[in-house]
Design an enzyme around this catalytic site. Structure first.
Site, mmCIF file in Angstrom:
data_model
loop_
_atom_site.group_PDB
_atom_site.id
_atom_site.type_symbol
_atom_site.label_atom_id
_atom_site.label_comp_id
_atom_site.label_asym_id
_atom_site.label_seq_id
_atom_site.Cartn_x
_atom_site.Cartn_y
_atom_site.Cartn_z
ATOM 1 N N ASP A 154 -2.354 -1.830 10.257
ATOM 2 C CA ASP A 154 -2.317 -1.839 8.740
ATOM 3 C C ASP A 154 -3.263 -3.076 8.109
ATOM 4 O O ASP A 154 -3.539 -3.056 7.163
ATOM 5 C CB ASP A 154 -1.136 -1.574 8.203
ATOM 6 C CG ASP A 154 -0.754 0.006 8.045
ATOM 7 O OD1 ASP A 154 -1.698 0.648 8.288
ATOM 8 O OD2 ASP A 154 0.571 0.214 7.743
ATOM 9 N N LYS A 159 0.765 -1.200 -0.061
ATOM 10 C CA LYS A 159 0.077 -0.082 -0.027
ATOM 11 C C LYS A 159 0.856 1.229 0.139
ATOM 12 O O LYS A 159 2.194 1.319 0.419
ATOM 13 C CB LYS A 159 -0.908 0.077 1.147
ATOM 14 C CG LYS A 159 -0.272 -0.088 2.456
ATOM 15 C CD LYS A 159 0.229 1.453 3.215
ATOM 16 C CE LYS A 159 0.931 1.387 4.558
ATOM 17 N NZ LYS A 159 1.608 2.440 4.731
HETATM 18 C C1 CDM Z 1 2.587 4.216 9.440
HETATM 19 C C2 CDM Z 1 1.337 3.277 8.999
HETATM 20 O O1 CDM Z 1 1.903 2.140 8.217
HETATM 21 C C3 CDM Z 1 0.502 4.028 8.157
HETATM 22 O O2 CDM Z 1 -0.109 3.325 7.132
HETATM 23 C C4 CDM Z 1 0.540 3.054 10.247
HETATM 24 O O3 CDM Z 1 0.022 3.823 10.654
HETATM 25 C C5 CDM Z 1 1.459 1.880 11.075
HETATM 26 O O4 CDM Z 1 0.748 0.648 11.080
HETATM 27 P P1 CDM Z 1 1.590 -0.774 11.379
HETATM 28 O O5 CDM Z 1 2.797 -0.608 11.080
HETATM 29 O O6 CDM Z 1 0.483 -1.876 11.327
HETATM 30 O O7 CDM Z 1 1.380 -0.411 13.068
HETATM 31 P P2 CDM Z 1 1.268 -1.252 14.448
HETATM 32 O O8 CDM Z 1 2.084 -2.428 14.171
HETATM 33 O O9 CDM Z 1 -0.025 -1.345 14.991
HETATM 34 O O10 CDM Z 1 1.886 -0.499 15.426
HETATM 35 C C6 CDM Z 1 3.453 -0.210 15.575
HETATM 36 C C7 CDM Z 1 3.862 1.089 16.523
HETATM 37 O O11 CDM Z 1 3.214 2.407 15.739
HETATM 38 C C8 CDM Z 1 2.560 3.005 16.441
HETATM 39 N N1 CDM Z 1 1.548 3.623 15.892
HETATM 40 C C9 CDM Z 1 0.725 2.679 15.199
HETATM 41 C C10 CDM Z 1 -0.516 3.117 14.619
HETATM 42 C C11 CDM Z 1 -1.161 4.296 15.133
HETATM 43 N N2 CDM Z 1 -2.249 4.612 14.804
HETATM 44 N N3 CDM Z 1 -0.392 4.846 16.272
HETATM 45 C C12 CDM Z 1 0.766 4.601 16.413
HETATM 46 O O12 CDM Z 1 1.273 5.305 17.742
HETATM 47 C C13 CDM Z 1 2.661 2.623 17.929
HETATM 48 O O13 CDM Z 1 3.740 2.940 18.756
HETATM 49 C C14 CDM Z 1 2.942 0.902 17.748
HETATM 50 O O14 CDM Z 1 3.510 0.183 18.676
HETATM 51 N N1 ATP Z 2 5.961 -11.237 6.525
HETATM 52 C C1 ATP Z 2 6.630 -10.141 6.982
HETATM 53 N N2 ATP Z 2 7.182 -9.391 6.031
HETATM 54 C C2 ATP Z 2 8.244 -8.546 6.215
HETATM 55 N N3 ATP Z 2 8.449 -8.113 7.727
HETATM 56 C C3 ATP Z 2 8.009 -8.777 8.629
HETATM 57 C C4 ATP Z 2 6.802 -9.974 8.267
HETATM 58 N N4 ATP Z 2 6.715 -10.366 9.648
HETATM 59 C C5 ATP Z 2 7.249 -9.583 10.439
HETATM 60 N N5 ATP Z 2 8.176 -8.814 9.966
HETATM 61 C C6 ATP Z 2 8.710 -7.476 10.721
HETATM 62 O O1 ATP Z 2 8.149 -6.344 10.435
HETATM 63 C C7 ATP Z 2 9.152 -5.368 10.514
HETATM 64 C C8 ATP Z 2 8.610 -4.169 9.522
HETATM 65 O O2 ATP Z 2 8.538 -4.827 8.390
HETATM 66 P P1 ATP Z 2 7.163 -4.379 7.444
HETATM 67 O O3 ATP Z 2 7.929 -4.538 5.996
HETATM 68 O O4 ATP Z 2 5.811 -4.914 7.628
HETATM 69 O O5 ATP Z 2 7.174 -2.711 7.723
HETATM 70 P P2 ATP Z 2 6.420 -1.504 6.981
HETATM 71 O O6 ATP Z 2 6.110 -1.794 5.391
HETATM 72 O O7 ATP Z 2 7.192 -0.295 7.442
HETATM 73 O O8 ATP Z 2 4.921 -1.639 7.666
HETATM 74 P P3 ATP Z 2 3.918 -0.434 7.666
HETATM 75 O O9 ATP Z 2 3.792 0.245 6.549
HETATM 76 O O10 ATP Z 2 2.707 -1.225 8.158
HETATM 77 O O11 ATP Z 2 4.421 0.397 9.126
HETATM 78 C C9 ATP Z 2 10.298 -6.104 9.941
HETATM 79 O O12 ATP Z 2 11.436 -5.530 10.298
HETATM 80 C C10 ATP Z 2 10.326 -7.558 10.320
HETATM 81 O O13 ATP Z 2 11.063 -7.661 11.214
#
Ligand code: CDM
Ligand code: ATP
Length: 284
Positions: free
Chosen positions: A136, A10
């Site tokens: 997400d 996304k």
């Molecule tokens: C940055 C985005 O990827 C934008 O789409 C999302 O807001 C984050 O989504 P995500 O990675 O699925 O987040 P989560 O795994 O639920 O949360 C990771 C950490 O991000 C922070 N977090 C996340 C979502 C939110 N609405 N507020 C937060 O403060 C929290 O500290 C949490 O511990």
């Molecule tokens: N299936 C997976 N694919 C990638 N990373 C994973 C997976 N499962 C757990 N992880 C862990 O999650 C962390 C974040 O990876 P991810 O690629 O999901 O981040 P992101 O794209 O920044 O996510 P978001 O946009 O939801 O915040 C990685 O450092 C990895 O250790």
């Protein structure tokens, strides 16, 4: 039964932070859309009652830290499934990139296992279960284009944006989402105009979408990682119509409508960034 499921990445067309919540999360409002850059999951039921996860990427955990593992485990516990599954992830989405790769893998596992285990759960039910894994995941279960509210788990569908190219460039760093949110200072938040973005989508105005791209997390990440600001500058210089960081970063995306410009932006970025992709938004 062997099932193949696609897990698309996304991008955030807009991301606003409305406030800090008492549970450690932030109240947010974002417009997201899925793009044609996807991991592929192969799900194979196992006789033994265990979850196995493999991938070719050294950055992806192969144990209970993997979000696809957590998805399988959650369904097994909730619905007392006593069968195992082997999940093989063919990783195409860069890791820790702001593209929801892990969340999309979890969503794909939920959807695939719903079929394999004959659970007959609706998309809304799967999205609700997904929200227990990460903020997400609900959006990734729905896919398409949507407004996400709450901590990201309240989803309202929106029209697909008009056809254009999305050029993505990821610098050689991974960013921790938690760390970026932790550094948000509500007093300094630059709020994007979410309503205007929704209006642009409803009117299918490419110009409106370009004018209202905005991400309240961008300033935080750009300050901590100047290489992200550099990529933004380059993408603007090479002629993208509009440029924004996705999610918490570090991936930067640019929108381009004309093929002639696509090559200039893509080739220009390839010169100094190893991970560059040119894709369409899904739905076209
Ligand atoms: C940055 C985005 O990827 C934008 O789409 C999302 O807001 C984050 O989504 P995500 O990675 O699925 O987040 P989560 O795994 O639920 O949360 C990771 C950490 O991000 C922070 N977090 C996340 C979502 C939110 N609405 N507020 C937060 O403060 C929290 O500290 C949490 O511990
Ligand atoms: N299936 C997976 N694919 C990638 N990373 C994973 C997976 N499962 C757990 N992880 C862990 O999650 C962390 C974040 O990876 P991810 O690629 O999901 O981040 P992101 O794209 O920044 O996510 P978001 O946009 O939801 O915040 C990685 O450092 C990895 O250790």
């Amino acid at each position: 039964m062997r099932l193949l499921v696609k897990a698309p990445a996304k991008i955030n067309l807009s991301l606003d932070i409305l406030g800090k919540r008492s549970d450690g999360y932030h109240e947010i409002e974002m417009v997201m859309t899925t793009i044609d850059l996807a991991d592929r999951l192969e799900l194979v039921p196992l006789e033994e009652d265990r979850i196995e996860v493999t991938s070719q990427s050294r950055y992806v955990p192969d144990d209970q830290r993997n979000l696809a593992y957590q998805a399988a485990n959650l369904l097994k516990t909730k619905f007392q499934i006593q069968q195992g599954v082997k999940i093989s992830i063919d990783k195409a989405i860069p890791v820790a990139a702001g593209l929801a790769g892990g969340s999309s893998d979890a969503a794909a596992a939920l959807k695939g296992l719903n079929q394999i285990w004959g659970l007959h759960l609706s998309t809304n039910e799967l999205a609700q279960i997904g929200s227990e894994i990460g903020s997400d995941v609900s959006f990734c279960v729905h896919g398409g284009t949507a407004l996400a509210q709450g901590r990201g788990e309240k989803i309202s569908p929106l029209p697909t944006p008009p056809n254009c190219w999305v050029i993505l460039a990821k610098p050689e760093i991974g960013v921790s989402t938690a760390e970026i949110y932790k550094n948000v200072n509500m007093k300094n938040v630059v709020h994007p105009n979410t309503k205007a973005m929704i209006k642009a989508l409803k009117e299918q105005s490419y110009e409106g979408i370009c004018n209202h791209l905005g991400n309240a997390l961008e300033e935080v990440t750009l300050k901590m990682y100047p290489e992200v600001a550099l990529i933004k500058e380059q993408m603007e210089k090479f002629g993208a119509d509009a440029v924004l960081m996705s999610g918490s970063g570090p991936t930067v995306f640019g929108l381009v409508q004309h093929d002639s410009r696509l090559h200039r932006v893509y080739n220009g970025l390839r010169g100094f960034c190893s991970q560059v992709f040119a894709v369409r938004m899904l739905g076209h």
